[in-house]
Enzyme design. Structure first.
Site, mmCIF file in Angstrom:
data_model
loop_
_atom_site.group_PDB
_atom_site.id
_atom_site.type_symbol
_atom_site.label_atom_id
_atom_site.label_comp_id
_atom_site.label_asym_id
_atom_site.label_seq_id
_atom_site.Cartn_x
_atom_site.Cartn_y
_atom_site.Cartn_z
ATOM 1 N N TYR A 52 -23.337 51.336 17.282
ATOM 2 C CA TYR A 52 -23.106 51.639 15.867
ATOM 3 C C TYR A 52 -21.885 50.901 15.339
ATOM 4 C CZ TYR A 52 -19.161 54.821 16.872
ATOM 5 O OH TYR A 52 -17.955 55.351 17.255
ATOM 6 N N LYS B 55 -19.388 49.536 21.347
ATOM 7 C CA LYS B 55 -19.359 50.653 20.390
ATOM 8 C C LYS B 55 -20.686 51.411 20.508
ATOM 9 C CE LYS B 55 -17.493 51.595 15.768
ATOM 10 N NZ LYS B 55 -16.656 52.715 16.176
ATOM 11 N N GLU C 128 -6.049 54.138 24.183
ATOM 12 C CA GLU C 128 -6.372 54.264 22.758
ATOM 13 C C GLU C 128 -6.572 55.743 22.466
ATOM 14 O OE1 GLU C 128 -10.150 52.553 21.602
ATOM 15 O OE2 GLU C 128 -11.127 53.168 23.449
ATOM 16 N N LEU D 214 -11.847 50.070 22.688
ATOM 17 C CA LEU D 214 -12.658 49.450 21.639
ATOM 18 C C LEU D 214 -11.786 48.440 20.878
ATOM 19 C CD1 LEU D 214 -15.526 49.777 20.285
ATOM 20 C CD2 LEU D 214 -14.244 50.792 18.412
#
Ligand code: PMP
Length: 288
Positions: free
Chosen positions: A32, A148, A180, A204
């Site tokens: 996505y 993702k 993250e 990411l």
């Protein structure tokens, strides 16, 4: 009523249906993107579509549209929906196969393509003024966090665990390194230098992250990619989290302890201003 895009058609949200054998539903087998639009102009579209293409290729889903095709569909979606500022969500799954089987090789793949757009409200100004709390949690995700993927169960549980602890976000720790957030990238400021972990399979590659580095470089603010061991996180002068919809969020309490002097720092305030100016330039059509 919101109009969404599903497999080549625009239709009202409550008419959009997918078959229960869709592999997105059965396996979380899909990828996505979330793309903001400011003044109805898609923000960093090329960068988002490049990341989408990389995610698709990593998980071996054929690309359903090329960049021009995506740009056309997403702009039409934004034009049909409410709000000068919007958040576009798009998802591509491996589609329907006749039998529920993990393996997919040698079969005809027809990806399911879905996109919707919702009004994007500006972040609450209190966040930039006061900051938020974050907690550190063990990174329980897989080894391919650069993809993702829609398979977000660890991220979902980690974010909820942070909320349950009275914090806004979880900062994830893997083998002593802060990577993250559960749905954001991580920055620290030490002695005026902005630092964020280098890209790799454990995080990411955020579009906001890259823009923050780009803006810092353009303004001559010292910024670099560097590993952030948890001790370095704990004694940072400033900690920020970035994402497309939340922009840049100052973390002023970490595991219940104030970060720096417990207020959003001067480097944050400068970067926040630069980011707002950049969004305004996008609205005027002078940047993208
Ligand atoms: N890391 C993770 C795990 C995320 O889910 C997100 C937001 N989707 C980000 C980082 C930030 O990425 P971006 O700036 O592209 O929104």
């Amino acid at each position: 009523m919101t109009d969404v895009y599903l497999n080549g058609q625009f239709l009202p949200l409550d008419e959009a249906c997918i078959p229960v054998l869709d592999r997105g539903f059965l396996f979380g087998d899909g990828v996505y993107e979330v793309i903001p639009a400011y003044g109805r102009r898609l923000f960093r579209l090329h960068e988002h579509l490049q990341r989408l293409q990389r995610s698709l290729s990593e998980v071996r889903i054929p690309e359903p549209l090329d960049e021009t095709g995506w740009a056309g569909v997403l702009q039409r979606l934004v034009d049909r929906n409410e709000g000068e500022d919007q958040s576009v969500y798009l998802q591509v799954t491996r589609g329907v196969l006749p039998k529920r089987d993990h393996a997919f090789g040698g079969q005809d793949i027809h990806p399911t393509v879905f996109a919707m757009s919702t009004p994007l409200n500006p972040p609450d100004p209190a966040i930039a003024e006061q900051g938020v709390a974050a907690v550190t949690l063990d990174d329980i995700r897989w080894q391919s966090c650069h993809i993702k993927a829609i398979t977000l169960l660890p991220n979902v549980l980690l974010r909820q665990q942070a909320i349950d602890a009275g914090a806004a976000e979880a900062i994830l720790i893997r083998q002593g390194q802060a990577t993250e957030g559960a749905a954001s990238n991580l920055f620290v400021v030490r002695d005026g230098v902005i630092e964020t972990p280098p890209k790799g399979p454990l995080l990411l590659p955020g579009i906001t992250r890259d823009l923050v580095l780009e803006l810092a470089t353009a303004q001559g603010l010292p910024a670099r990619e560097a590993d952030i061991p948890v001790e370095r996180l704990r004694d940072a002068d400033e900690v920020w989290l970035t994402s497309s919809t939340r922009e840049i969020v100052p973390v002023t309490r970490l595991d219940g302890v104030p970060v720096g002097d417990g207020q959003p720092g001067p480097v944050f305030r400068r970067m926040h201003r630069l980011y707002q100016d950049y969004k305004d330039a996008v609205r005027r059509g002078e940047a993208d």
